[in-house]
Design a protein around this motif. Structure first.
Motif, PDB file in Angstrom:
ATOM      1  N   ALA A  34     -33.521   1.760 -16.836  1.00 27.65           N
ATOM      2  CA  ALA A  34     -32.444   1.903 -17.837  1.00 27.65           C
ATOM      3  C   ALA A  34     -33.029   1.966 -19.238  1.00 27.65           C
ATOM      4  CB  ALA A  34     -31.473   0.736 -17.719  1.00 27.65           C
ATOM      5  N   SER A  74     -23.933  -4.943 -15.627  1.00 32.51           N
ATOM      6  CA  SER A  74     -23.517  -3.806 -16.476  1.00 32.51           C
ATOM      7  C   SER A  74     -23.542  -4.196 -17.946  1.00 32.51           C
ATOM      8  CB  SER A  74     -22.119  -3.332 -16.083  1.00 32.51           C
ATOM      9  OG  SER A  74     -22.162  -2.677 -14.843  1.00 32.51           O
ATOM     10  N   ILE A  83     -22.615   3.518 -18.514  1.00 37.32           N
ATOM     11  CA  ILE A  83     -22.572   2.311 -17.684  1.00 37.32           C
ATOM     12  C   ILE A  83     -21.122   1.884 -17.550  1.00 37.32           C
ATOM     13  CG2 ILE A  83     -23.263  -0.111 -17.479  1.00 37.32           C
ATOM     14  CD1 ILE A  83     -25.819   0.563 -18.873  1.00 37.32           C
TER      15      ILE A  83
END
Ligand SMILES: Cc1ncc(C[n+]2csc(CCOP(=O)(O)OP(=O)(O)O)c2C)c(N)n1
Ligand code: SF4
Length: 248
Positions: free
Chosen positions: A112, A164, A176
């Motif tokens: 990420a 998240s 997200i």
């Protein structure tokens, strides 16, 4: 009388297989949504999935796309490698909370943080399903599991991780969101989110993750309907649905 089609097997669902998941398990619904998104985007021949450990370890038995198995928690790293050598392919991981948020926490954070152009489908059922119901990082306070039979205690086990929200604090990831498959009205939105997460990759954008609140009636010790009710009443207040980050 005109015919109304109520069900069609997705094209990218492997022919002649039936589900091995327990009755009332959310994995089967989530698999179907992934297949529908792949069908609608016309990417079946260009997609490579990366399978997790956990109950979905053999997801490749269901999906009629290319697939690759990853060791425990390493799906985002494997997906990174695949996308790097084949940037023309649509690469996605499908991971449970034991796989992604426990063993593979480092891999998901770094993927990420790099804004890696992959799609991640993250199934949060608040427990390790496959291995008999151990506590997961997502297990709720007070929830009983085989490794916290008196209920999760924050002073001993820490607090349930909101993956998240944590990832959304990073600058690089693009999309997200948290959805659920607990009721049809939510499932329709889950489908849109999953499709968007794939569409983002088709458009060459960066990292997309869809967290799906799901059920594990077997290890929660509940009947299927009771499990979906518990998801709505107990999981959703702690894990609110919503978009935490978007490219736009
Ligand atoms: C301490 C520990 N390390 C590794 C494993 C191996 N292992 C097998 S499946 C699995 C994860 C299962 O949970 P999850 O990813 O939540 O998927 P689910 O089965 O709920 O879909 C793990 C961690 C284990 N059971 N316990
Ligand atoms: S053990 Fe839980 S997660 Fe695994 S198939 Fe059964 S209901 Fe689904």
């Amino acid at each position: 009388m005109s015919e109304v089609k109520v069900y069609e097997r997705p094209k990218s669902w492997m022919p002649n297989v039936s589900s091995h998941y327990c009755p009332g398990c959310g994995h089967g619904i989530a698999h179907r949504l992934v297949c529908e998104a792949i069908d609608e985007l016309g990417i079946q021949n260009d997609t490579i999935g990366v399978a997790p450990v956990g109950c979905a370890a053999m997801i490749y038995d269901y999906m009629d796309t290319d697939y690759c198995e990853a060791p425990h928690g390493r799906a985002p790293a494997v997906a990174t490698g695949l996308k790097t050598v084949r940037p023309d392919k649509i690469v996605y991981t499908y991971q449970g909370d034991g796989d992604l948020a426990s063993i593979g926490m480092a891999e998901i954070i770094h993927a990420a943080n790099r804004g890696q152009s992959i799609t991640v489908i993250f199934i949060n059922n608040a427990i390790y399903g496959m291995t008999g119901g151990q506590m997961a990082p997502t297990t709720l306070i007070g929830q009983k599991t085989t490794t916290c039979p008196l209920g999760r205690d924050a002073s001993v086990n820490g607090y349930p991780l909101r993956v998240s929200e944590m990832l959304a604090t990073l600058p690089a990831p693009g999309f997200i969101t948290r959805v659920t498959v607990a009721q049809p009205k939510y499932t329709l939105k889950a489908k849109q989110a999953i499709k968007k997460a794939f569409q983002n990759q088709v458009e060459g954008k960066g990292f997309s993750l869809v967290e799906v609140l799901s059920s594990c009636p077997t290890n929660w010790g509940m009947r299927p309907v009771e499990a979906f009710d518990w998801l709505l009443s107990s999981m959703m207040p702690y894990y609110p649905l919503g978009v935490f980050k978007d490219f736009d």
